[in-house]
Design an enzyme around this catalytic site. Structure first.
Site, PDB file in Angstrom:
ATOM      1  N   ARG A  29      14.380  19.005  58.087  1.00 20.04           N
ATOM      2  CA  ARG A  29      15.459  18.740  59.034  1.00 20.04           C
ATOM      3  C   ARG A  29      15.142  17.404  59.700  1.00 20.04           C
ATOM      4  NH1 ARG A  29      17.964  23.647  58.852  1.00 20.04           N
ATOM      5  NH2 ARG A  29      16.602  25.428  58.469  1.00 20.04           N
TER       6      ARG A  29
ATOM      7  N   GLY B 175      21.766  52.214  50.231  1.00 17.11           N
ATOM      8  CA  GLY B 175      22.068  53.494  50.862  1.00 17.11           C
ATOM      9  C   GLY B 175      21.528  53.612  52.272  1.00 17.11           C
TER      10      GLY B 175
ATOM     11  N   ASP C  75      22.062  32.438  53.212  1.00 15.36           N
ATOM     12  CA  ASP C  75      22.793  33.227  54.207  1.00 15.36           C
ATOM     13  C   ASP C  75      24.255  33.462  53.860  1.00 15.36           C
ATOM     14  OD1 ASP C  75      20.486  33.274  55.846  1.00 15.36           O
ATOM     15  OD2 ASP C  75      20.997  31.299  56.644  1.00 15.36           O
TER      16      ASP C  75
ATOM     17  N   ARG D 201      13.701  33.849  50.626  1.00 13.12           N
ATOM     18  CA  ARG D 201      14.164  32.519  50.240  1.00 13.12           C
ATOM     19  C   ARG D 201      13.576  32.069  48.907  1.00 13.12           C
ATOM     20  NH1 ARG D 201      14.024  28.256  55.266  1.00 13.12           N
ATOM     21  NH2 ARG D 201      15.844  29.021  56.387  1.00 13.12           N
TER      22      ARG D 201
ATOM     23  N   ASP E 150      25.691  23.498  56.703  1.00 15.30           N
ATOM     24  CA  ASP E 150      26.637  22.707  57.482  1.00 15.30           C
ATOM     25  C   ASP E 150      26.009  21.446  58.069  1.00 15.30           C
ATOM     26  OD1 ASP E 150      25.077  24.096  59.280  1.00 15.30           O
ATOM     27  OD2 ASP E 150      26.736  24.956  60.407  1.00 15.30           O
ATOM     28  N   GLY E 151      24.723  21.494  58.459  1.00 15.90           N
ATOM     29  CA  GLY E 151      24.067  20.287  58.947  1.00 15.90           C
ATOM     30  C   GLY E 151      23.980  19.224  57.876  1.00 15.90           C
TER      31      GLY E 151
ATOM     32  N   ALA F  16      21.622  19.741  37.047  1.00 17.51           N
ATOM     33  CA  ALA F  16      22.983  19.523  36.560  1.00 17.51           C
ATOM     34  C   ALA F  16      23.514  18.159  36.982  1.00 17.51           C
ATOM     35  CB  ALA F  16      23.898  20.636  37.084  1.00 17.51           C
ATOM     36  N   VAL F  17      23.294  17.792  38.251  1.00 19.24           N
ATOM     37  CA  VAL F  17      23.750  16.485  38.724  1.00 19.24           C
ATOM     38  C   VAL F  17      23.087  15.375  37.916  1.00 19.24           C
ATOM     39  CG1 VAL F  17      23.625  14.861  40.656  1.00 19.24           C
ATOM     40  CG2 VAL F  17      24.305  17.230  41.074  1.00 19.24           C
TER      41      VAL F  17
END
Length: 371
Positions: free
Chosen positions: A87, A200, A142, A274, A118-119, A25-26
């Protein structure tokens, strides 16, 4: 309208289904406005690696890949991220930032859109503060970004895990077993809570709520002895604390077996949730966020995080989002609240209370209907 020659896009941290839809999309929105797009491979590490390399062919192959309409064709259906992820602790240093800025200036990257958690957003703020306008798109299974109701990848992870837990119930039923299942979440219980209700589960242990193990075990015993229940599923969130070096879920499973005599097994879904093809919801959310991120840059705005608020695509200041997240998770540091107005602080408090209330309400529902 702000003028840009080239926008860089990267994905950082844990991968999440739907990241490719955001990249697509970007790319296509920027191209439609006459802006070049370059994919930064391997997250922030790609910006640093490109600064250390002089061979243009190597840079193109390993670090910076020009994107066009064809290069992002059909990626919307695929999980993971075509730009890869990592990372990068070095990026947090002054030397690392200098390398990132060198890459942006030498390759005429005028702005960066960063997909991650957040990182990733802290990195985007650092770039903005050094003159490279940046916007964050929340991509993490998450759903642990407090500023948004939904992150990219959350819905797909839910559906993947749902299929797996349903399969576990089949074998639990066949062998009259209790299966304690640990679900990822990085300290956030939304995955576990949603899945526990949808499958359940007889009990759900998540970090945000007190968990009465004795009550849960009595409930499991009664389900077997009073109601003749054969297959029993208990859900445990990843962020529950270890007990004497043993995973919380494993310790809980051992106690169930010892206290009730029920054959009890522990299983961990892990990183498998994931992956997989993103759901319609994740593809649509990622696409809308990607388009709006480019629009924000064109309007001259940056240092923002794209969000879903009451089913609408919105944006908030990255610093607001980061401090809000720390407030919700009780990780505020000295000075974090400085510079915010009373109104902004009241907004943060209200958002934290609303999120807590939602979890508490769903948790109460689980006690009423799950067995």
């Amino acid at each position: 309208m702000a003028k840009f020659r080239k926008i860089g896009i990267l994905s950082s941290g844990g991968d999440a289904p739907g990241m490719n839809a955001a990249i697509r999309a970007v790319t296509r929105r920027a191209l439609s406005q006459g802006i070049e797009v370059v994919g930064i491979l391997g997250g922030y590490a790609g910006l640093l690696g490109a600064a250390d390399e002089s061979d243009p062919d190597v840079i193109r192959a390993k670090y910076l890949r020009p994107l066009d309409t064809r290069s992002v064709s059909n990626i919307v259906t695929r999980g993971g991220t075509m730009l890869y992820s990592s990372r990068c602790p070095e990026f947090k240093t002054e030397a690392g930032m200098a390398k990132a800025l060198k890459t942006c200036h030498e390759h005429e990257i005028d702005a960066v859109i960063a997909i991650g958690g957040d990182g990733t957003f802290r990195g985007a703020t650092d770039l903005t503060n050094h003159g490279i306008p940046s916007i964050g798109i929340p991509g993490t299974i998450d759903n642990d970004i407090t500023a948004t109701d939904q992150t990219i990848g959350f819905d797909t992870a839910l559906n993947t895990a749902l299929t797996m837990i349903d399969a576990l119930r089949d074998t639990a039923e066949s062998h009259a077993r209790c299966i304690v299942t640990e679900v990822m979440g990085n300290g956030c219980g939304f995955l576990s809570l949603y899945l526990g209700i949808a499958t359940g589960a007889i009990s759900i242990a998540i970090p945000e709520m007190p968990f009465d193990r004795a009550y849960a075990i009595n409930r499991i015993r009664d389900a077997r002895e009073k109601h003749g229940k054969r297959g029993i599923i208990a859900i445990c969130g990843e962020g529950m604390p270890d007990i004497n070096g043993v995973k919380y879920g494993q310790d809980f499973a051992d106690e169930i077996a010892a206290s009730t005599g029920i054959d009890t097994r522990f299983t961990k879904l892990g990183h498998i949730i994931r992956g997989g093809n993103p759901t319609l919801r994740d593809r649509l959310t990622a696409t809308q966020m990607g388009v709006e991120a480019v629009n924000m840059l064109l309007e001259g705005r940056s240092n923002l995080v794209m969000c879903v608020t009451e089913n609408r695509i919105t944006s908030v200041d990255i610093n607001f989002a980061l401090v809000l997240d720390r407030m919700y998770k009780n990780k505020l540091k000295d000075g974090d609240l400085e510079g915010f107005t009373g109104y902004q602080l009241a907004q943060m408090k209200a958002r934290c209370e609303a999120r807590h209330a939602k979890i508490k309400r769903l948790y109460g529902i689980s006690y009423d209907i799950c067995m």
